[in-house]
Design an enzyme around this catalytic site. Structure first.
Site, PDB file in Angstrom:
ATOM      1  N   GLU A   1      -3.572   0.287  -9.176  1.00  0.00           N
ATOM      2  CA  GLU A   1      -2.562   1.347  -9.278  1.00  0.00           C
ATOM      3  C   GLU A   1      -1.231   0.643  -9.575  1.00  0.00           C
ATOM      4  O   GLU A   1      -0.780  -0.176  -8.772  1.00  0.00           O
ATOM      5  CB  GLU A   1      -2.521   2.027  -7.907  1.00  0.00           C
ATOM      6  CG  GLU A   1      -1.936   3.389  -7.856  1.00  0.00           C
ATOM      7  CD  GLU A   1      -2.070   3.983  -6.435  1.00  0.00           C
ATOM      8  OE1 GLU A   1      -2.179   3.246  -5.433  1.00  0.00           O
ATOM      9  OE2 GLU A   1      -2.041   5.209  -6.340  1.00  0.00           O
TER      10      GLU A   1
ATOM     11  N   ASN B   1      -3.363   6.231  -1.615  1.00  0.00           N
ATOM     12  CA  ASN B   1      -3.158   6.293  -0.159  1.00  0.00           C
ATOM     13  C   ASN B   1      -2.507   7.594   0.289  1.00  0.00           C
ATOM     14  O   ASN B   1      -2.632   7.978   1.452  1.00  0.00           O
ATOM     15  CB  ASN B   1      -2.362   5.083   0.321  1.00  0.00           C
ATOM     16  CG  ASN B   1      -3.249   3.851   0.343  1.00  0.00           C
ATOM     17  OD1 ASN B   1      -4.452   3.963   0.548  1.00  0.00           O
ATOM     18  ND2 ASN B   1      -2.676   2.687   0.112  1.00  0.00           N
TER      19      ASN B   1
ATOM     20  N   HIS C   1      -0.937  -2.424  -7.071  1.00  0.00           N
ATOM     21  CA  HIS C   1      -1.719  -2.102  -5.876  1.00  0.00           C
ATOM     22  C   HIS C   1      -3.203  -2.251  -6.174  1.00  0.00           C
ATOM     23  O   HIS C   1      -3.818  -1.370  -6.777  1.00  0.00           O
ATOM     24  CB  HIS C   1      -1.360  -0.681  -5.417  1.00  0.00           C
ATOM     25  CG  HIS C   1      -2.053  -0.268  -4.169  1.00  0.00           C
ATOM     26  ND1 HIS C   1      -2.406   1.029  -3.898  1.00  0.00           N
ATOM     27  CD2 HIS C   1      -2.481  -0.986  -3.108  1.00  0.00           C
ATOM     28  CE1 HIS C   1      -3.003   1.084  -2.725  1.00  0.00           C
ATOM     29  NE2 HIS C   1      -3.056  -0.120  -2.226  1.00  0.00           N
TER      30      HIS C   1
ATOM     31  N   SER D   1       0.826  -1.202   0.000  1.00  0.00           N
ATOM     32  CA  SER D   1       0.000   0.000   0.000  1.00  0.00           C
ATOM     33  C   SER D   1       0.862   1.254   0.000  1.00  0.00           C
ATOM     34  O   SER D   1       0.358   2.341  -0.263  1.00  0.00           O
ATOM     35  CB  SER D   1      -0.858   0.047   1.262  1.00  0.00           C
ATOM     36  OG  SER D   1      -1.579  -1.130   1.401  1.00  0.00           O
TER      37      SER D   1
HETATM   38  N1  LIG Z   1      -6.352  -4.357   3.505  1.00  0.00           N
HETATM   39  C1  LIG Z   1      -6.463  -3.505   2.501  1.00  0.00           C
HETATM   40  O1  LIG Z   1      -7.480  -2.806   2.324  1.00  0.00           O
HETATM   41  C2  LIG Z   1      -5.322  -3.382   1.507  1.00  0.00           C
HETATM   42  C3  LIG Z   1      -5.537  -2.715   0.295  1.00  0.00           C
HETATM   43  C4  LIG Z   1      -4.508  -2.660  -0.643  1.00  0.00           C
HETATM   44  C5  LIG Z   1      -3.265  -3.221  -0.341  1.00  0.00           C
HETATM   45  N2  LIG Z   1      -3.069  -3.849   0.853  1.00  0.00           N
HETATM   46  C6  LIG Z   1      -1.748  -4.444   1.128  1.00  0.00           C
HETATM   47  O2  LIG Z   1      -1.830  -5.837   0.862  1.00  0.00           O
HETATM   48  C7  LIG Z   1      -0.937  -6.541   1.738  1.00  0.00           C
HETATM   49  C8  LIG Z   1      -1.725  -7.605   2.501  1.00  0.00           C
HETATM   50  O3  LIG Z   1      -2.756  -6.965   3.226  1.00  0.00           O
HETATM   51  P1  LIG Z   1      -4.019  -7.805   3.783  1.00  0.00           P
HETATM   52  O4  LIG Z   1      -4.989  -6.797   4.269  1.00  0.00           O
HETATM   53  O5  LIG Z   1      -4.439  -8.856   2.792  1.00  0.00           O
HETATM   54  O6  LIG Z   1      -3.333  -8.552   5.053  1.00  0.00           O
HETATM   55  P2  LIG Z   1      -3.881  -9.796   5.875  1.00  0.00           P
HETATM   56  O7  LIG Z   1      -3.337  -9.645   7.249  1.00  0.00           O
HETATM   57  O8  LIG Z   1      -5.347 -10.006   5.666  1.00  0.00           O
HETATM   58  O9  LIG Z   1      -3.130 -11.054   5.151  1.00  0.00           O
HETATM   59  C9  LIG Z   1      -1.743 -11.245   5.114  1.00  0.00           C
HETATM   60  C10 LIG Z   1      -1.485 -12.751   4.938  1.00  0.00           C
HETATM   61  O10 LIG Z   1      -0.083 -12.926   4.667  1.00  0.00           O
HETATM   62  C11 LIG Z   1       0.347 -14.110   5.327  1.00  0.00           C
HETATM   63  N3  LIG Z   1       1.807 -13.997   5.479  1.00  0.00           N
HETATM   64  C12 LIG Z   1       2.495 -13.146   6.273  1.00  0.00           C
HETATM   65  N4  LIG Z   1       3.827 -13.317   6.061  1.00  0.00           N
HETATM   66  C13 LIG Z   1       3.963 -14.292   5.115  1.00  0.00           C
HETATM   67  C14 LIG Z   1       5.079 -14.896   4.451  1.00  0.00           C
HETATM   68  N5  LIG Z   1       6.329 -14.527   4.724  1.00  0.00           N
HETATM   69  N6  LIG Z   1       4.829 -15.840   3.518  1.00  0.00           N
HETATM   70  C15 LIG Z   1       3.568 -16.221   3.230  1.00  0.00           C
HETATM   71  N7  LIG Z   1       2.475 -15.685   3.817  1.00  0.00           N
HETATM   72  C16 LIG Z   1       2.673 -14.735   4.744  1.00  0.00           C
HETATM   73  C17 LIG Z   1      -0.426 -14.105   6.647  1.00  0.00           C
HETATM   74  O11 LIG Z   1      -0.489 -15.422   7.194  1.00  0.00           O
HETATM   75  C18 LIG Z   1      -1.806 -13.580   6.203  1.00  0.00           C
HETATM   76  O12 LIG Z   1      -2.671 -14.649   5.850  1.00  0.00           O
HETATM   77  C19 LIG Z   1      -0.262  -5.487   2.613  1.00  0.00           C
HETATM   78  O13 LIG Z   1       0.966  -5.128   2.024  1.00  0.00           O
HETATM   79  C20 LIG Z   1      -1.263  -4.339   2.570  1.00  0.00           C
HETATM   80  O14 LIG Z   1      -0.658  -3.082   2.815  1.00  0.00           O
HETATM   81  C21 LIG Z   1      -4.070  -3.958   1.784  1.00  0.00           C
END
Ligand SMILES: NC(=O)c1ccc[n+]([C@@H]2O[C@H](COP(=O)([O-])OP(=O)(O)OC[C@H]3O[C@@H](n4cnc5c(N)ncnc54)[C@H](O)[C@@H]3O)[C@@H](O)[C@H]2O)c1
Length: 296
Positions: free
Chosen positions: A153, A191, A141, A120
Site C-alpha cells: 500500500e 488497516n 506499507h 501501519s
Molecule cells: N507486524 C505486522 O504485521 C506489520 C505489518 C505492516 C506494517 N507493520 C509496521 O512495521 C513496523 C515494524 O513492525 P514489526 O512488526 O517489524 O516490529 P518488530 O517489533 O518485530 O521490529 C522492530 C525492530 O525495530 C528495532 N528498532 C526499534 N527502534 C529502532 C531505532 N530507533 N533504530 C533502529 N532499530 C530500531 C527493534 O530493535 C526491532 O528489532 C511498525 O511501524 C509496524 O506498525 C507491521
C-alpha cells in the site's frame, strides 16, 4: 525517475527483515540497520532460511539466492546509510520515535534520497514534517510476511512528489508486488478496515459471546479468511494492533474505534502474540509451560 541501486532498511524485526530480503533478492544492495545486534543476528538467520525455502520450492534459482545473501549487509550505525537511494523505516509503531529517526535520516541521507515508512497507521504528512524534504517522504506499507504477501500500500503525504511516488512504485513492482495507493488518512485502506474487525473480535471474546477458537473458526469458515481475527492479531503483534486502533480512535474521533480493554490488558501483560510466544494463544516453549502448569 531514479534507478534504485542501494536501499537502507531500518528495523530488523518481522517486517524490516522481510523487506530487506525482498530488496536483496531483487538484486539491490541492502544495509539492514537495527540498534539491537541480536535482532540483526535473528534477521540474518530468518532471511537465510526464507531464501533457502524459496530455492527448494523452485521459486528462485540458487544463483539468485547466493547473490541475495551477498547483497545484504547489517549494521547498527545509521551513518552507513549515507549513499542509500531509498531508506525504508520499519521500527516501533510510535510517532515520536519515528519522527526523531526521520529527522536524523534527513541529516544523514544524501539530498536525493527518498525516505519511506512502513508505518501501519501513522500520518506520513506528520512524519515528513520532521524532515526538510517532505516531497521525498512516502508511506510504503508492506503486509506481513513481506516476502510472501503480494500487496504494498503506497501512501502519499500532503507534499509527496510524483517523482517520489513513481520511484517507489517501480521499486515495489521490481520486488514482485502489486500496489494500491491510499491518501494519508488514519489506517490508510487495509488497516482502516482490518483493525476494527480485530478489535471487535476482542470485544466478542471479552464479553463472553464465544471462545477464541469458535470466534476464529467462525470467521475462517464463515467468511473464507485464511486465518481467524484473533490468530491474525497474534501474527501481526498485539502491540501493533493496539497502537493502530489508538491512531484510528484519536485520528477519526469516533468512539467505535475505542480499544477493547482485553486487548489493552494483554499488551500490558506482555502477551504480544507469536513474537513473544504468547498472545491470545500460546506458541512453542510457552505452550509447553502452559501445558505443564495445567498438569500440576
Ligand atoms: N507486524 C505486522 O504485521 C506489520 C505489518 C505492516 C506494517 N507493520 C509496521 O512495521 C513496523 C515494524 O513492525 P514489526 O512488526 O517489524 O516490529 P518488530 O517489533 O518485530 O521490529 C522492530 C525492530 O525495530 C528495532 N528498532 C526499534 N527502534 C529502532 C531505532 N530507533 N533504530 C533502529 N532499530 C530500531 C527493534 O530493535 C526491532 O528489532 C511498525 O511501524 C509496524 O506498525 C507491521
Amino acid at each position: 525517475m531514479a534507478d534504485v541501486k542501494s536501499v537502507g532498511v531500518i528495523g530488523g524485526g518481522q517486517m524490516g527483515s522481510g523487506i530487506a530480503q525482498l530488496a536483496a533478492v531483487a538484486g539491490i544492495g541492502v544495509w539492514l540497520v537495527d540498534l539491537d545486534s541480536e535482532a540483526l543476528k535473528r534477521a540474518t538467520q530468518s532471511i537465510t532460511n526464507s531464501v533457502q525455502r524459496f530455492v527448494s520450492k523452485g521459486q528462485i534459482s540458487r544463483e539468485v539466492a547466493t547473490n541475495a545473501l551477498k547483497n545484504l549487509k547489517c549494521t547498527s550505525n545509521l551513518e552507513d546509510l549515507q549513499s542509500a537511494d531509498v531508506i525504508i523505516e520499519a521500527i516501533v509503531e510510535s510517532e515520536d520515535v519515528k519522527k526523531k529517526l526521520f529527522s536524523e535520516l534527513d541529516r544523514i541521507a544524501k539530498p536525493s534520497a527518498i525516505l519511506a515508512s512502513n508505518t501501519s497507521s501513522i500520518s506520513i504528512t506528520r512524519i515528513a514534517s520532521a524532515t526538510s524534504r517532505p516531497c521525498q517522504v512516502i508511506g510504503m506499507h508492506f503486509m506481513n510476511p513481506p516476502p510472501i504477501m503480494k500487496l504494498v500500500e503506497i501512501v502519499r503525504g500532503a507534499d509527496t512528489s510524483n517523482e517520489t511516488f513513481m520511484t517507489v512504485k517501480t521499486m515495489a513492482e521490481r520486488f514482485g508486488k502489486i500496489i494500491v495507493c491510499s491518501q494519508d488518512y488514519p489506517g490508510f485502506i487495509v488497516n482502516r478496515i482490518l483493525i476494527p474487525m480485530i478489535n471487535e473480535a476482542f470485544f466478542t471474546l471479552y464479553t463472553g459471546v464465544a471462545t477464541r477458537e469458535d470466534i476464529d473458526t467462525g470467521m475462517k469458515l464463515g467468511t473464507n479468511q485464511p486465518m481467524g481475527p484473533l490468530e491474525l492479531a497474534d501474527f501481526i503483534g498485539l502491540d501493533v494492533c493496539l497502537s493502530i486502533i489508538k491512531v484510528l480512535h484519536v485520528g477519526l474521533g469516533d468512539s467505535k474505534y475505542r480499544p477493547c480493554p482485553l486487548l489493552v490488558q494483554y499488551v500490558d501483560a506482555g502477551r504480544l502474540g507469536r513474537k513473544r510466544g504468547i498472545g491470545v494463544y500460546t506458541y512453542g516453549k510457552q505452550q509447553e509451560l502452559v501445558k505443564s502448569s495445567s498438569r500440576l
